[in-house]
Design an enzyme around this catalytic site. Structure first.
Site, PDB file in Angstrom:
ATOM      1  N   TYR A   1      -2.502  -9.443   9.945  1.00 13.28           N
ATOM      2  CA  TYR A   1      -3.293  -8.584  10.836  1.00 13.28           C
ATOM      3  C   TYR A   1      -3.931  -9.344  11.999  1.00 13.28           C
ATOM      4  O   TYR A   1      -4.378  -8.721  12.967  1.00 13.28           O
ATOM      5  CB  TYR A   1      -4.363  -7.814  10.043  1.00 13.28           C
ATOM      6  CG  TYR A   1      -3.803  -6.542   9.453  1.00 13.28           C
ATOM      7  CD1 TYR A   1      -3.773  -5.367  10.188  1.00 13.28           C
ATOM      8  CD2 TYR A   1      -3.251  -6.522   8.174  1.00 13.28           C
ATOM      9  CE1 TYR A   1      -3.228  -4.198   9.673  1.00 13.28           C
ATOM     10  CE2 TYR A   1      -2.708  -5.362   7.644  1.00 13.28           C
ATOM     11  CZ  TYR A   1      -2.699  -4.201   8.405  1.00 13.28           C
ATOM     12  OH  TYR A   1      -2.156  -3.050   7.894  1.00 13.28           O
TER      13      TYR A   1
ATOM     14  N   CYS B   1      -7.443  -4.670  -0.870  1.00 10.85           N
ATOM     15  CA  CYS B   1      -6.362  -4.594   0.121  1.00 10.85           C
ATOM     16  C   CYS B   1      -5.109  -5.230  -0.461  1.00 10.85           C
ATOM     17  O   CYS B   1      -5.172  -6.265  -1.110  1.00 10.85           O
ATOM     18  CB  CYS B   1      -6.780  -5.354   1.378  1.00 10.85           C
ATOM     19  SG  CYS B   1      -5.443  -5.526   2.572  1.00 10.85           S
ATOM     20  N   ASP B   2      -3.977  -4.591  -0.192  1.00 10.08           N
ATOM     21  CA  ASP B   2      -2.713  -5.096  -0.739  1.00 10.08           C
ATOM     22  C   ASP B   2      -2.020  -6.124   0.155  1.00 10.08           C
ATOM     23  O   ASP B   2      -1.009  -6.696  -0.222  1.00 10.08           O
ATOM     24  CB  ASP B   2      -1.746  -3.926  -0.997  1.00 10.08           C
ATOM     25  CG  ASP B   2      -1.384  -3.179   0.282  1.00 10.08           C
ATOM     26  OD1 ASP B   2      -1.596  -3.710   1.386  1.00 10.08           O
ATOM     27  OD2 ASP B   2      -0.883  -2.045   0.179  1.00 10.08           O
TER      28      ASP B   2
ATOM     29  N   ARG C   1       3.031   3.739  15.086  1.00  8.03           N
ATOM     30  CA  ARG C   1       3.263   3.576  13.644  1.00  8.03           C
ATOM     31  C   ARG C   1       3.049   4.904  12.892  1.00  8.03           C
ATOM     32  O   ARG C   1       3.791   5.204  11.955  1.00  8.03           O
ATOM     33  CB  ARG C   1       2.356   2.467  13.107  1.00  8.03           C
ATOM     34  CG  ARG C   1       2.512   2.187  11.612  1.00  8.03           C
ATOM     35  CD  ARG C   1       3.854   1.586  11.245  1.00  8.03           C
ATOM     36  NE  ARG C   1       4.049   1.611   9.801  1.00  8.03           N
ATOM     37  CZ  ARG C   1       5.227   1.658   9.189  1.00  8.03           C
ATOM     38  NH1 ARG C   1       6.357   1.645   9.893  1.00  8.03           N
ATOM     39  NH2 ARG C   1       5.302   1.692   7.882  1.00  8.03           N
TER      40      ARG C   1
ATOM     41  N   ASN D   1      -8.862   3.095   3.738  1.00 10.54           N
ATOM     42  CA  ASN D   1      -9.143   2.278   4.918  1.00 10.54           C
ATOM     43  C   ASN D   1     -10.106   2.976   5.859  1.00 10.54           C
ATOM     44  O   ASN D   1     -10.338   4.178   5.720  1.00 10.54           O
ATOM     45  CB  ASN D   1      -7.820   1.998   5.643  1.00 10.54           C
ATOM     46  CG  ASN D   1      -7.191   0.700   5.180  1.00 10.54           C
ATOM     47  OD1 ASN D   1      -7.884  -0.291   4.948  1.00 10.54           O
ATOM     48  ND2 ASN D   1      -5.875   0.707   5.043  1.00 10.54           N
TER      49      ASN D   1
ATOM     50  N   ARG E   1      -4.605   9.754  12.540  1.00 13.79           N
ATOM     51  CA  ARG E   1      -4.121   8.379  12.711  1.00 13.79           C
ATOM     52  C   ARG E   1      -3.350   8.268  14.032  1.00 13.79           C
ATOM     53  O   ARG E   1      -3.492   7.297  14.767  1.00 13.79           O
ATOM     54  CB  ARG E   1      -3.208   7.983  11.536  1.00 13.79           C
ATOM     55  CG  ARG E   1      -2.612   6.579  11.705  1.00 13.79           C
ATOM     56  CD  ARG E   1      -1.784   6.141  10.501  1.00 13.79           C
ATOM     57  NE  ARG E   1      -1.220   4.804  10.730  1.00 13.79           N
ATOM     58  CZ  ARG E   1      -0.549   4.115   9.819  1.00 13.79           C
ATOM     59  NH1 ARG E   1      -0.345   4.618   8.622  1.00 13.79           N
ATOM     60  NH2 ARG E   1      -0.073   2.909  10.106  1.00 13.79           N
TER      61      ARG E   1
ATOM     62  N   HIS F   1      -8.323  -7.744   6.407  1.00 10.94           N
ATOM     63  CA  HIS F   1      -7.357  -7.769   7.519  1.00 10.94           C
ATOM     64  C   HIS F   1      -7.753  -8.822   8.550  1.00 10.94           C
ATOM     65  O   HIS F   1      -7.540  -8.648   9.755  1.00 10.94           O
ATOM     66  CB  HIS F   1      -7.228  -6.383   8.179  1.00 10.94           C
ATOM     67  CG  HIS F   1      -6.538  -5.373   7.308  1.00 10.94           C
ATOM     68  ND1 HIS F   1      -6.212  -4.105   7.728  1.00 10.94           N
ATOM     69  CD2 HIS F   1      -6.074  -5.452   6.025  1.00 10.94           C
ATOM     70  CE1 HIS F   1      -5.603  -3.444   6.754  1.00 10.94           C
ATOM     71  NE2 HIS F   1      -5.519  -4.239   5.705  1.00 10.94           N
TER      72      HIS F   1
HETATM   73  P1  NAD Z   1      -1.957  10.223   3.213  1.00  9.69           P
HETATM   74  O1  NAD Z   1      -2.507  10.971   4.385  1.00  9.69           O
HETATM   75  O2  NAD Z   1      -0.579  10.438   2.777  1.00  9.69           O
HETATM   76  O3  NAD Z   1      -2.894  10.540   1.942  1.00  9.69           O
HETATM   77  C1  NAD Z   1      -4.274  10.672   2.006  1.00  9.69           C
HETATM   78  C2  NAD Z   1      -4.729  11.898   1.206  1.00  9.69           C
HETATM   79  O4  NAD Z   1      -6.163  11.915   1.244  1.00  9.69           O
HETATM   80  C3  NAD Z   1      -4.248  13.241   1.794  1.00  9.69           C
HETATM   81  O5  NAD Z   1      -3.574  13.979   0.814  1.00  9.69           O
HETATM   82  C4  NAD Z   1      -5.542  13.918   2.219  1.00  9.69           C
HETATM   83  O6  NAD Z   1      -5.523  15.316   2.067  1.00  9.69           O
HETATM   84  C5  NAD Z   1      -6.568  13.278   1.289  1.00  9.69           C
HETATM   85  N1  NAD Z   1      -7.953  13.360   1.762  1.00  9.69           N
HETATM   86  C6  NAD Z   1      -8.410  13.207   3.018  1.00  9.69           C
HETATM   87  N2  NAD Z   1      -9.737  13.324   3.047  1.00  9.69           N
HETATM   88  C7  NAD Z   1     -10.151  13.549   1.767  1.00  9.69           C
HETATM   89  C8  NAD Z   1     -11.414  13.742   1.156  1.00  9.69           C
HETATM   90  N3  NAD Z   1     -12.534  13.719   1.875  1.00  9.69           N
HETATM   91  N4  NAD Z   1     -11.451  13.968  -0.176  1.00  9.69           N
HETATM   92  C9  NAD Z   1     -10.324  13.995  -0.901  1.00  9.69           C
HETATM   93  N5  NAD Z   1      -9.086  13.784  -0.386  1.00  9.69           N
HETATM   94  C10 NAD Z   1      -9.009  13.573   0.947  1.00  9.69           C
HETATM   95  O7  NAD Z   1      -2.227   8.681   3.519  1.00  9.69           O
HETATM   96  P2  NAD Z   1      -1.496   7.364   2.989  1.00  9.69           P
HETATM   97  O8  NAD Z   1      -0.692   6.773   4.064  1.00  9.69           O
HETATM   98  O9  NAD Z   1      -0.830   7.629   1.695  1.00  9.69           O
HETATM   99  O10 NAD Z   1      -2.710   6.385   2.770  1.00  9.69           O
HETATM  100  C11 NAD Z   1      -3.799   6.694   1.937  1.00  9.69           C
HETATM  101  C12 NAD Z   1      -4.927   5.729   2.157  1.00  9.69           C
HETATM  102  O11 NAD Z   1      -4.611   4.459   1.593  1.00  9.69           O
HETATM  103  C13 NAD Z   1      -5.240   5.444   3.621  1.00  9.69           C
HETATM  104  O12 NAD Z   1      -6.632   5.305   3.766  1.00  9.69           O
HETATM  105  C14 NAD Z   1      -4.557   4.138   3.873  1.00  9.69           C
HETATM  106  O13 NAD Z   1      -5.096   3.473   4.961  1.00  9.69           O
HETATM  107  C15 NAD Z   1      -4.859   3.463   2.569  1.00  9.69           C
HETATM  108  N6  NAD Z   1      -4.082   2.277   2.254  1.00  9.69           N
HETATM  109  C16 NAD Z   1      -4.793   1.143   2.048  1.00  9.69           C
HETATM  110  C17 NAD Z   1      -4.162  -0.006   1.728  1.00  9.69           C
HETATM  111  C18 NAD Z   1      -4.999  -1.240   1.570  1.00  9.69           C
HETATM  112  O14 NAD Z   1      -4.496  -2.323   1.651  1.00  9.69           O
HETATM  113  N7  NAD Z   1      -6.306  -1.124   1.370  1.00  9.69           N
HETATM  114  C19 NAD Z   1      -2.775  -0.029   1.593  1.00  9.69           C
HETATM  115  C20 NAD Z   1      -2.068   1.144   1.800  1.00  9.69           C
HETATM  116  C21 NAD Z   1      -2.737   2.306   2.116  1.00  9.69           C
HETATM  117  C1  G6P Z   2      -0.897  -2.808   4.657  1.00  6.38           C
HETATM  118  C2  G6P Z   2      -2.376  -2.857   4.689  1.00  6.38           C
HETATM  119  C3  G6P Z   2      -2.964  -1.495   4.506  1.00  6.38           C
HETATM  120  C4  G6P Z   2      -2.411  -0.521   5.496  1.00  6.38           C
HETATM  121  C5  G6P Z   2      -0.905  -0.504   5.398  1.00  6.38           C
HETATM  122  C6  G6P Z   2      -0.333   0.347   6.515  1.00  6.38           C
HETATM  123  O1  G6P Z   2      -0.404  -2.572   3.379  1.00  6.38           O
HETATM  124  O2  G6P Z   2      -2.911  -3.716   3.740  1.00  6.38           O
HETATM  125  O3  G6P Z   2      -4.358  -1.583   4.600  1.00  6.38           O
HETATM  126  O4  G6P Z   2      -2.913   0.770   5.285  1.00  6.38           O
HETATM  127  O5  G6P Z   2      -0.388  -1.790   5.538  1.00  6.38           O
HETATM  128  O6  G6P Z   2       1.000   0.589   6.261  1.00  6.38           O
HETATM  129  P1  G6P Z   2       1.786   1.765   6.981  1.00  6.38           P
HETATM  130  O7  G6P Z   2       3.129   1.646   6.397  1.00  6.38           O
HETATM  131  O8  G6P Z   2       1.047   3.044   6.607  1.00  6.38           O
HETATM  132  O9  G6P Z   2       1.699   1.483   8.433  1.00  6.38           O
HETATM  133 MN    MN Z   3      -5.144  -3.432   3.696  1.00  2.00          MN
END
Ligand code: NAD
Ligand code: G6P
Ligand code: MN
Length: 440
Positions: A263, A169-170, A283, A147, A93, A199
């Site tokens: 976004y 998405c949250d 970030r 994501n 990232r 987004h």
């Molecule tokens: P993080 O890095 O703390 O956690 C991700 C985990 O995924 C790690 O433990 C990693 O080892 C694991 N991982 C990576 N590749 C893998 C695979 N191929 N198989 C199994 N596990 C695997 O990240 P985070 O900040 O906690 O975020 C997690 C995800 O949630 C991210 O994709 C982030 O963008 C997403 N997210 C989405 C939203 C949304 O609105 N859609 C909101 C918040 C976070």
């Molecule tokens: C929002 C979005 C997520 C994104 C997150 C990033 O919640 O909906 O898709 O992953 O923000 O937050 P962060 O705290 O990791 O920058």
């Molecule tokens: Mn999102």
């Protein structure tokens, strides 16, 4: 009452504790029999898992808890896979955010070149988990937060069209909680219309249950402050998030008929974003020094003390959204929620083959889309450009095409020219060796 089995994919995620804590809060309405964490990073997951072993023994010993890196163990006999993986973790990232900044281009997790790079990594990881789920639990649902959700959703539409995956998405809920605070009401009382891509969307209506229009009062506030207001939540509370909420004021000014997703600032004010980003501390650095440290030290603390009494794990709206969605599917509640789904006419004057974010009614057979009618020219133009970026990324991944990925970067509103797009692309290829398919 039936007890459900849940698999959290990306068990080592910083969001895993919030989701489990939320599940524990909902044991009466949505009881769990089995909970399994799955990750491909054994050591990272183990910290979270060992803490929950202790916590669950104390607070919910009836739940059968396990954690594994073995797909067959994780995905056998499961009802819901809650997926939030980050392929390449924070180290990648950070690169997604810093490489574009070298060229004074927006460096962001899901928007612009960073989002494109992340998409090229995520597609394979998500398809793999989806295939495991379908092999071992063909009737399960995968609720996907991973994501960049827009690109992941387009990839699964193209490559796994019949899969039981729902991409979510949250952010809209997070914004609606701010809106509710501004109005002094509860967001559960909102009746909304919304359209866009993930987004990349807009509210066209916000009413209360009696049908009163809440938009005028909201707009008066947004014109001055954006959506910035203090809410009690663990999420979106860093200063950089407050800045994003404030900037909505200027995003809103471009189209005062609608209310925008936060976004959109990356697409409408990329120059401002670049000017206000520290290229050496993005970030990703804030999150590594903030949320990641907090969550993992709370987990280590539980392990050291051998008890989760007074532990540091919290819940937030991010977790409530995915748990509400699972409950709606499990119990046919017919709640209205925003999902990322194939358009197929729901937005009348937009590509039927686009993945769009719109309100849907959720029941035990899945979702029914709520038509949003025709959209205005301004948003339609922006969305056509952005959806083409997302489609080109997926085509580039499928075909291993350098040309298509260059076109995707060139088409992004965040990138000023084909020349800069090419320079960024070449740097990203170098940085993503081993994560992207080879491009020809
Ligand atoms: P993080 O890095 O703390 O956690 C991700 C985990 O995924 C790690 O433990 C990693 O080892 C694991 N991982 C990576 N590749 C893998 C695979 N191929 N198989 C199994 N596990 C695997 O990240 P985070 O900040 O906690 O975020 C997690 C995800 O949630 C991210 O994709 C982030 O963008 C997403 N997210 C989405 C939203 C949304 O609105 N859609 C909101 C918040 C976070
Ligand atoms: C929002 C979005 C997520 C994104 C997150 C990033 O919640 O909906 O898709 O992953 O923000 O937050 P962060 O705290 O990791 O920058
Ligand atoms: Mn999102």
């Amino acid at each position: 009452m039936k007890k459900f089995s849940i698999t959290v994919a990306g068990g080592g995620s910083t969001f895993t504790p919030r989701i489990i804590m939320m599940l524990l809060d909902h044991q009466e309405e949505f009881p769990i029999g089995k909970l399994c964490l799955y990750d491909n990073d054994k050591d990272r997951q183990e910290v979270i898992a060992k803490a929950f072993e202790i916590l669950l023994k104390e607070r919910a010993p009836q739940i059968e808890f396990s954690y594994t890196v073995e797909p067959e163990v994780a995905f056998t006999d499961t009802d819901f896979v809650m997926a939030h993986i980050r392929v390449g973790k924070y180290a990648m990232r950070e690169k997604d955010e810093k490489i574009p900044m070298k060229y004074s281009v927006v460096g962001q997790e899901t928007c612009g070149p960073g989002g494109i790079a992340y998409g090229m990594r995520s597609i394979g990881g998500i398809l793999e988990i989806l295939d495991y789920m379908e092999k071992y639990s063909p009737n399960a649902w995968m609720l996907n937060y991973s994501n960049p959700a827009a690109i992941v959703a387009e990839a699964t539409r193209r490559l796994r069209p019949n899969s039981r995956i729902i991409n979510i998405c949250d952010m809209p809920l997070g914004i609606m909680i701010h809106m509710a605070k501004i109005l002094g009401v509860n967001e559960k009382e909102f009746d909304i219309s919304y359209f866009g891509l993930n987004h990349f969307g807009w509210w066209t209506q916000i009413k209360d249950k009696e049908g009163n229009d809440l938009m005028p009062k909201l707009k008066t506030y947004v014109k001055e402050h954006g959506y910035d207001i203090h809410v009690e939540s663990a999420q979106h509370d860093d200063e950089s998030w407050h800045e994003t909420y404030r900037k909505v004021k200027d995003v809103y000014a471009v189209d005062p008929e609608t209310l925008p997703n936060t976004y959109l600032k990356y697409y409408l004010y990329p120059d401002y974003v670049v000017a206000h980003t520290d290229a050496n501390y993005t970030r990703a650095n804030q999150v590594m020094d903030g949320r990641e440290k907090t969550v993992f030290s709370a987990a280590r603390d539980i392990i050291e003390k051998g008890t989760a009494k007074d532990c540091g794990f919290v819940v937030d709206d991010h977790a409530s959204y995915i748990v509400d969605l699972a409950r709606a599917l499990a119990f046919n509640t017919k709640e209205k929620m925003l999902l990322i789904v194939p358009n197929e006419g729901a937005i009348e004057n937009f590509d039927p083959e686009a993945m769009v974010e719109i309100p849907c009614i959720i029941g035990k057979d899945g979702y029914e889309k709520i038509n949003q009618g025709r959209i205005p020219q301004f948003q339609k133009g922006l969305m056509e450009q952005q959806v083409s970026v997302e489609k080109l990324v997926v085509e580039a991944w499928i075909e291993g095409s350098y040309q298509k990925l260059w076109q995707a970067l060139t088409l992004s509103r965040t990138v000023p020219s084909a020349g800069i797009a090419k320079q960024i692309l070449d740097d990203l290829i170098e940085a993503n060796k081993g994560y992207w398919p080879e491009l020809k």
